[in-house]
Write a protein that holds these residues in place. Structure first.
Motif, PDB file in Angstrom:
ATOM      1  N   PRO A 106       0.788  -1.234   0.000  1.00  0.00           N
ATOM      2  CA  PRO A 106       0.000   0.000   0.000  1.00  0.00           C
ATOM      3  C   PRO A 106       0.821   1.286   0.000  1.00  0.00           C
ATOM      4  CG  PRO A 106      -0.593  -1.415   1.856  1.00  0.00           C
ATOM      5  CD  PRO A 106       0.537  -2.067   1.147  1.00  0.00           C
ATOM      6  N   SER A 107       2.121   1.171   0.173  1.00  0.00           N
ATOM      7  CA  SER A 107       2.954   2.381   0.142  1.00  0.00           C
ATOM      8  C   SER A 107       3.590   2.588  -1.231  1.00  0.00           C
ATOM      9  CB  SER A 107       4.051   2.291   1.207  1.00  0.00           C
ATOM     10  OG  SER A 107       4.913   1.201   0.918  1.00  0.00           O
ATOM     11  N   SER A 108       3.121   1.866  -2.237  1.00  0.00           N
ATOM     12  CA  SER A 108       3.672   1.981  -3.584  1.00  0.00           C
ATOM     13  C   SER A 108       3.035   3.146  -4.341  1.00  0.00           C
ATOM     14  CB  SER A 108       3.464   0.686  -4.372  1.00  0.00           C
ATOM     15  OG  SER A 108       3.907   0.869  -5.705  1.00  0.00           O
ATOM     16  N   ALA A 109       3.680   4.289  -4.280  1.00  0.00           N
ATOM     17  CA  ALA A 109       3.169   5.462  -4.988  1.00  0.00           C
ATOM     18  C   ALA A 109       3.080   5.202  -6.484  1.00  0.00           C
ATOM     19  CB  ALA A 109       4.058   6.667  -4.716  1.00  0.00           C
ATOM     20  N   GLU A 110       4.079   4.513  -7.038  1.00  0.00           N
ATOM     21  CA  GLU A 110       4.053   4.245  -8.478  1.00  0.00           C
ATOM     22  C   GLU A 110       2.846   3.400  -8.860  1.00  0.00           C
ATOM     23  OE1 GLU A 110       6.518   2.258 -12.176  1.00  0.00           O
ATOM     24  OE2 GLU A 110       7.552   2.469 -10.261  1.00  0.00           O
ATOM     25  N   PRO A 144       4.358  12.562  -1.161  1.00  0.00           N
ATOM     26  CA  PRO A 144       4.023  13.971  -1.412  1.00  0.00           C
ATOM     27  C   PRO A 144       5.083  14.741  -2.198  1.00  0.00           C
ATOM     28  CG  PRO A 144       4.482  13.591   0.923  1.00  0.00           C
ATOM     29  CD  PRO A 144       4.484  12.254   0.252  1.00  0.00           C
ATOM     30  N   ARG A 145       6.292  14.212  -2.284  1.00  0.00           N
ATOM     31  CA  ARG A 145       7.354  14.894  -3.033  1.00  0.00           C
ATOM     32  C   ARG A 145       7.536  14.304  -4.429  1.00  0.00           C
ATOM     33  NH1 ARG A 145       9.743  18.613  -0.581  1.00  0.00           N
ATOM     34  NH2 ARG A 145      11.656  18.509  -1.785  1.00  0.00           N
ATOM     35  N   ASP A 146       6.605  13.467  -4.864  1.00  0.00           N
ATOM     36  CA  ASP A 146       6.665  12.866  -6.190  1.00  0.00           C
ATOM     37  C   ASP A 146       5.984  13.802  -7.188  1.00  0.00           C
ATOM     38  OD1 ASP A 146       5.773  11.335  -8.540  1.00  0.00           O
ATOM     39  OD2 ASP A 146       6.545   9.599  -7.450  1.00  0.00           O
ATOM     40  N   LEU A 186       1.327  16.047 -10.444  1.00  0.00           N
ATOM     41  CA  LEU A 186       0.775  16.428 -11.749  1.00  0.00           C
ATOM     42  C   LEU A 186      -0.485  15.629 -12.063  1.00  0.00           C
ATOM     43  CD1 LEU A 186       4.033  16.749 -13.890  1.00  0.00           C
ATOM     44  CD2 LEU A 186       2.543  18.605 -13.106  1.00  0.00           C
ATOM     45  N   CYS A 187      -0.452  14.340 -11.781  1.00  0.00           N
ATOM     46  CA  CYS A 187      -1.616  13.490 -12.024  1.00  0.00           C
ATOM     47  C   CYS A 187      -2.787  13.935 -11.149  1.00  0.00           C
ATOM     48  CB  CYS A 187      -1.248  12.030 -11.773  1.00  0.00           C
ATOM     49  SG  CYS A 187      -2.523  10.865 -12.269  1.00  0.00           S
ATOM     50  N   VAL A 226       6.939  23.650  -7.396  1.00  0.00           N
ATOM     51  CA  VAL A 226       7.895  23.909  -6.309  1.00  0.00           C
ATOM     52  C   VAL A 226       8.944  22.795  -6.269  1.00  0.00           C
ATOM     53  CG1 VAL A 226       8.140  23.943  -3.788  1.00  0.00           C
ATOM     54  CG2 VAL A 226       6.382  25.331  -4.894  1.00  0.00           C
ATOM     55  N   LEU A 227       8.486  21.560  -6.397  1.00  0.00           N
ATOM     56  CA  LEU A 227       9.394  20.414  -6.325  1.00  0.00           C
ATOM     57  C   LEU A 227      10.367  20.388  -7.499  1.00  0.00           C
ATOM     58  CD1 LEU A 227       6.834  17.683  -5.226  1.00  0.00           C
ATOM     59  CD2 LEU A 227       8.693  18.641  -3.840  1.00  0.00           C
ATOM     60  N   GLN A 228       9.847  20.761  -8.669  1.00  0.00           N
ATOM     61  CA  GLN A 228      10.677  20.758  -9.878  1.00  0.00           C
ATOM     62  C   GLN A 228      10.147  21.842 -10.813  1.00  0.00           C
ATOM     63  OE1 GLN A 228      10.971  16.894 -11.705  1.00  0.00           O
ATOM     64  NE2 GLN A 228      11.786  17.726 -13.591  1.00  0.00           N
TER      65      GLN A 228
END
Length: 166
Positions: free
Chosen positions: A40-44, A74-76, A81-82, A105-107
């Motif tokens: 459940p921690s798989s952001a991808e 949160p930093r992805d 964007l999605c 902000v991140l990029q």
């Protein structure tokens, strides 16, 4: 594939390969579902499922999955964007704006032209004209002569009077 702890990377890799081929997209989606179920921690995993939902024009599901991806990571930039795009589809302007701003902000170079145009339009609709102008100009830096941005800047200038949209 089984879902042992070390399998997440292999499953994600296989799903990425499968998603590149039209006939493999269903299998890829199932692998991503298996990944988020067992990890459940798989952001991808959440992000790719959100993209599949966007492609299927299922904005509520895309939003739910993108929000989960952004919560997990949160930093992805891609997750932000999605989430911004899914929020736009649902008419959630404030959330879309926050997600796009976070990605920027991140990029700073992360925002693609459609995202910058969407963000500029959101700012314009909410009366944040200076921010709208900034993003319209950023689009023109990347795509000089862009009709939509040129027209929007001209309209802002006309609405604000002399010295308005500079």
């Amino acid at each position: 594939l089984s879902s042992k702890a070390g399998d997440e990377t292999a499953m994600l890799g296989l799903a990425r390969v499968l998603s590149q081929r039209r006939e493999g997209r269903t299998q890829a989606r199932k692998l991503y579902e298996q990944v988020v179920s067992s990890h459940p921690s798989s952001a991808e995993g959440y992000l790719r499922l959100a993209e599949f939902a966007m492609e299927a024009d299922d904005a509520p599901e895309a939003y739910r999955l993108a929000a989960q991806a952004a919560k997990v990571a949160p930093r992805d930039v891609a997750a932000q964007l999605c989430l911004g795009r899914a929020s736009l589809k649902l008419g959630r302007a404030d959330e879309a704006s926050r997600a796009f701003e976070q990605a920027a902000v991140l990029q700073p170079t992360a925002l693609d032209v459609p995202s910058m145009i969407a963000l500029a339009s959101l700012y314009r609709k909410t009366g944040r004209e200076q921010e709208a102008i900034k993003f319209y100009k950023r689009v023109l830096d990347v795509r000089p002569g862009d009709y939509e941005c040129t027209l929007s800047l001209a309209q802002l200038h006309a609405e604000r009077g002399p010295g308005g949209a500079s």
